[in-house]
Design a protein around this motif. Sequence first.
Motif, PDB file in Angstrom:
ATOM      1  N   ARG A  64       8.969 -13.021   4.108  1.00 48.43           N
ATOM      2  CA  ARG A  64       7.766 -12.205   4.191  1.00 48.43           C
ATOM      3  C   ARG A  64       6.625 -12.878   3.426  1.00 48.43           C
ATOM      4  O   ARG A  64       6.769 -13.216   2.254  1.00 48.43           O
ATOM      5  CB  ARG A  64       8.058 -10.825   3.582  1.00 48.43           C
ATOM      6  N   PRO A  65       5.445 -13.091   4.071  1.00 44.59           N
ATOM      7  CA  PRO A  65       4.321 -13.677   3.350  1.00 44.59           C
ATOM      8  C   PRO A  65       3.888 -12.792   2.185  1.00 44.59           C
ATOM      9  O   PRO A  65       4.004 -11.570   2.238  1.00 44.59           O
ATOM     10  CB  PRO A  65       3.220 -13.762   4.417  1.00 44.59           C
ATOM     11  N   GLY A  66       3.403 -13.425   1.116  1.00 44.67           N
ATOM     12  CA  GLY A  66       2.919 -12.663  -0.024  1.00 44.67           C
ATOM     13  C   GLY A  66       1.621 -11.952   0.293  1.00 44.67           C
ATOM     14  O   GLY A  66       0.842 -12.391   1.148  1.00 44.67           O
ATOM     15  N   LEU A  67       1.380 -10.838  -0.386  1.00 44.08           N
ATOM     16  CA  LEU A  67       0.170 -10.050  -0.188  1.00 44.08           C
ATOM     17  C   LEU A  67      -0.586  -9.938  -1.499  1.00 44.08           C
ATOM     18  O   LEU A  67       0.006  -9.750  -2.568  1.00 44.08           O
ATOM     19  CB  LEU A  67       0.527  -8.644   0.327  1.00 44.08           C
ATOM     20  N   LEU A  68      -1.907 -10.050  -1.415  1.00 45.30           N
ATOM     21  CA  LEU A  68      -2.779  -9.873  -2.566  1.00 45.30           C
ATOM     22  C   LEU A  68      -3.624  -8.631  -2.328  1.00 45.30           C
ATOM     23  O   LEU A  68      -4.422  -8.589  -1.396  1.00 45.30           O
ATOM     24  CB  LEU A  68      -3.680 -11.106  -2.741  1.00 45.30           C
ATOM     25  N   HIS A  69      -3.431  -7.604  -3.150  1.00 48.65           N
ATOM     26  CA  HIS A  69      -4.158  -6.344  -3.001  1.00 48.65           C
ATOM     27  C   HIS A  69      -5.394  -6.372  -3.911  1.00 48.65           C
ATOM     28  O   HIS A  69      -5.287  -6.656  -5.106  1.00 48.65           O
ATOM     29  CB  HIS A  69      -3.260  -5.169  -3.372  1.00 48.65           C
TER      30      HIS A  69
END
Length: 266
Positions: free
Chosen positions: A22-27
């Motif tokens: 799963r690609p990383g997410l930046l919130h």
Amino acid sequence: METIIVQLPGPARADAGQERGRPGLLHMGPGDVADFGRGGPGGRTPAVVLPDPGVSRWAGRLEAADDYWRLSNFSRTAGYVVENLEGAGEYLTVAPGRLGAPVPFEFSRVVLPALNGTANFKVFAPQHAYLDERSAPGGGDQTVNPFALDSTAKYFLVLVALCEPRLREPSDTALPGAGEIAERLRPLDSCRELTRSAVNYHIDYLAFAKLRLAHADEAGDQGGRTGAKRAQLVASALRFGLVREEHLTLLPPRAASRRAGHGASA
């Protein structure tokens, strides 16, 4: 509540049921900033790393606003392209040296020229505001819709197709899979090229960004693309009236969907 979600460059998902990572997410919330670029030894690492020798060490910056975001281009020679992933080839170009260019798209891909073709990353703006009702003068802060869904967006069509069996027959417990949803929507001009992996992408976006399902992570880890995650989406959408019977008119006639399915190549 986040204004934008940046999908960091990383391994893509497999088109079949198995995930390759799963690609990383930046919130990011209002006022947050994040730099992007190649980075360099001995210095700070950008929040969004684009490891191509043709990308500047500090190529630009993202800034989250209230319900949209801005992009700054630190390059003196190269323009950056922001593609609207929900549009029909719609894009905008951020000129070299342009600071704080507002981006109105809900689904975006930022594309930079690179030595090996292009470098890119995706930005989602799930909290776009839509007119609901006029606020009376002096009435205080505007109410924020917790489920800001755009009924003209492709992800909404995916949600309607996912809810269709339950809307037509409440006792029906079977839910369509990603391949069935893609086949159901393909007769629409906007969905001619829709694939199973794209449907899974929209389902993830709905689960994580739009409806913010409490157990979406666990569902995804247990193969919930074909089960728990879709069931949670349908339950929430119907419970809160986000998808209703009148939305079925957005779908193509079922006979057209069957013809499109028979005509598709294996």
